[in-house]
Structure formats: C-alpha cells, structure tokens
Scaffold this motif. Sequence first.
Motif, short mmCIF file in Angstrom:
data_model
loop_
_atom_site.label_atom_id
_atom_site.label_comp_id
_atom_site.label_asym_id
_atom_site.label_seq_id
_atom_site.Cartn_x
_atom_site.Cartn_y
_atom_site.Cartn_z
N ALA A 1 65.39 20.00 36.82
CA ALA A 1 64.84 20.71 35.67
C ALA A 1 64.44 22.14 35.99
CB ALA A 1 63.61 19.95 35.15
N GLU A 2 64.32 22.91 34.92
CA GLU A 2 63.68 24.22 34.98
C GLU A 2 62.22 23.98 34.62
OE1 GLU A 2 65.70 26.93 32.39
OE2 GLU A 2 67.58 26.73 33.50
N VAL A 3 61.32 24.65 35.32
CA VAL A 3 59.89 24.47 35.10
C VAL A 3 59.28 25.84 34.81
CG1 VAL A 3 57.71 23.76 36.16
CG2 VAL A 3 59.80 22.46 36.64
N ASP B 1 57.80 19.05 48.19
CA ASP B 1 58.36 20.03 49.13
C ASP B 1 58.60 21.32 48.36
OD1 ASP B 1 60.87 19.78 47.80
OD2 ASP B 1 61.64 18.35 49.26
N GLY B 2 59.33 22.25 48.92
CA GLY B 2 59.48 23.56 48.30
C GLY B 2 60.16 23.58 46.95
N ASN B 3 60.97 22.59 46.65
CA ASN B 3 61.64 22.56 45.36
C ASN B 3 61.51 21.22 44.64
OD1 ASN B 3 63.77 22.25 47.65
ND2 ASN B 3 64.69 21.18 45.93
N THR B 4 60.49 20.43 45.01
CA THR B 4 60.28 19.13 44.38
C THR B 4 58.80 18.95 44.08
OG1 THR B 4 62.08 18.29 45.78
CG2 THR B 4 60.80 16.66 44.54
N LEU B 5 58.52 18.49 42.86
CA LEU B 5 57.13 18.30 42.46
C LEU B 5 57.00 17.05 41.60
CD1 LEU B 5 57.02 19.33 39.21
CD2 LEU B 5 57.24 21.52 40.34
N LYS C 1 70.01 14.54 36.22
CA LYS C 1 69.40 13.69 37.26
C LYS C 1 70.17 13.90 38.55
CE LYS C 1 66.84 10.78 34.57
NZ LYS C 1 65.45 10.58 34.71
N ASP C 2 69.46 13.75 39.69
CA ASP C 2 70.15 13.78 40.97
C ASP C 2 70.61 12.37 41.34
OD1 ASP C 2 67.92 12.46 42.05
OD2 ASP C 2 67.23 14.19 43.21
N ARG C 3 71.23 12.23 42.49
CA ARG C 3 71.81 10.92 42.84
C ARG C 3 70.75 9.86 43.09
NH1 ARG C 3 71.25 10.96 48.29
NH2 ARG C 3 71.37 12.95 49.34
N THR C 4 69.49 10.26 43.29
CA THR C 4 68.42 9.27 43.48
C THR C 4 67.62 9.02 42.21
OG1 THR C 4 66.86 10.96 44.27
CG2 THR C 4 68.20 9.85 45.94
N GLY D 1 51.85 10.91 29.26
CA GLY D 1 51.38 10.05 30.34
C GLY D 1 52.46 9.52 31.26
N GLU D 2 53.70 9.99 31.12
CA GLU D 2 54.79 9.54 31.97
C GLU D 2 54.88 10.44 33.20
OE1 GLU D 2 57.66 10.05 28.87
OE2 GLU D 2 57.82 7.89 28.56
N THR D 3 55.12 9.82 34.37
CA THR D 3 55.22 10.56 35.62
C THR D 3 56.68 10.74 36.01
OG1 THR D 3 53.11 9.65 36.35
CG2 THR D 3 54.53 10.55 38.06
N TYR D 4 57.02 11.95 36.42
CA TYR D 4 58.39 12.29 36.82
C TYR D 4 58.37 13.01 38.16
CZ TYR D 4 59.37 11.65 31.84
OH TYR D 4 59.47 11.14 30.57
N ILE D 5 59.42 12.78 38.95
CA ILE D 5 59.67 13.61 40.12
C ILE D 5 60.70 14.64 39.65
CG2 ILE D 5 60.57 13.73 42.48
CD1 ILE D 5 57.89 12.22 42.24
#
Length: 160
Positions: free
Chosen positions: A92-94, A30-34, A84-87, A41-45
């Motif tokens: 982060a800053e990108v 979404d507009g502020n999530t990637l 981290k958020d509650r989920t 090789g680690e995947t992050y939201i």
Amino acid sequence: MKAILCFFLLFVAAAAPATTMEGKVTRIIDGNTLEFISNAGETYIIVLSGIDCPELTQAYGDEARICLEKLALNKKATVTVKGKDRTGNSIAEVMVDGKKDPRIQLLKDGLAWTQEGTSNELESYKVASQSKKKGLWKDENPTPPWTFRRQQSMMTPKSS
C-alpha cells in the motif's frame, strides 16, 4: 483464446479499485513494513509500495526502521491498498497525518531502493540521494535487499 482470457483478466485486475482505509500506525516492523489498525478495528501488516529498504541485519536496515518509526509510529494514517504480497501482507501507499508519504523521506535519506516499474517521481528521490551519497549510497556498491534475501535463503540448509 488463452491470449484473450489473459488480456481480460489483466484488464479486470487493473480496473479493480484500490481500497482506502483510515486508521493508526501501531508498530514498525522494518524500514518498509508497518502494522496498521483501521478505524474499523481491523489489523493489517502493510508493506510500503514501490520501495524496498535494507533488511534489519543489513547495513542501514536499522536506520530505515528508525526513520519510519519517527515518521509514522502512533500517527493517524490513510492507507491505499494496491495489492498483496506472496505472504498475504497488504502492499500500500501510506499517507501520514493526511499529507506525508514516508516513502519519499526514506528515499531522500538514502535508506531505500525503488522497485522496478516504480513511478518516475519516486525514482527521482532515489537518484538525488544517490548523487549526494546519502545513507546506503555512501557505500560504493550497496547490496539491494532482494539480493541479500536471496543470498540468505541460499545459505539456509534445506530440510530433508
């Protein structure tokens, strides 16, 4: 004693170094999530820190997602995790291509709010787009995404 312990825990949390990673933005949620894949090789939201964009079902939500997509999708990025958020998603800053902060463009285009406690630098971009009536600021009284989410959760029937 409790006050001393709380102060100590706050000091330790504030002193914890931010984690910085290099990698690539692989998906825009979404507009502020990637989604970000590190060079390891680690995947992050990743949720962009300091801003909140309209939800996808809100006015300007899709515009915010498209803007972030143009700015960051399939590009190299440096991510500095602040927490981290509650989920469990990383906040982060990108920096895209080593120099572009997508939060600034989202704010300049009037596609995001700043969060409370945000730096004056980010707030100034929001205020400028607000005074120019850009993006969501064209509306007389736009609904902040945190209010929209609360309204949506109140409309969801509670399970028994």
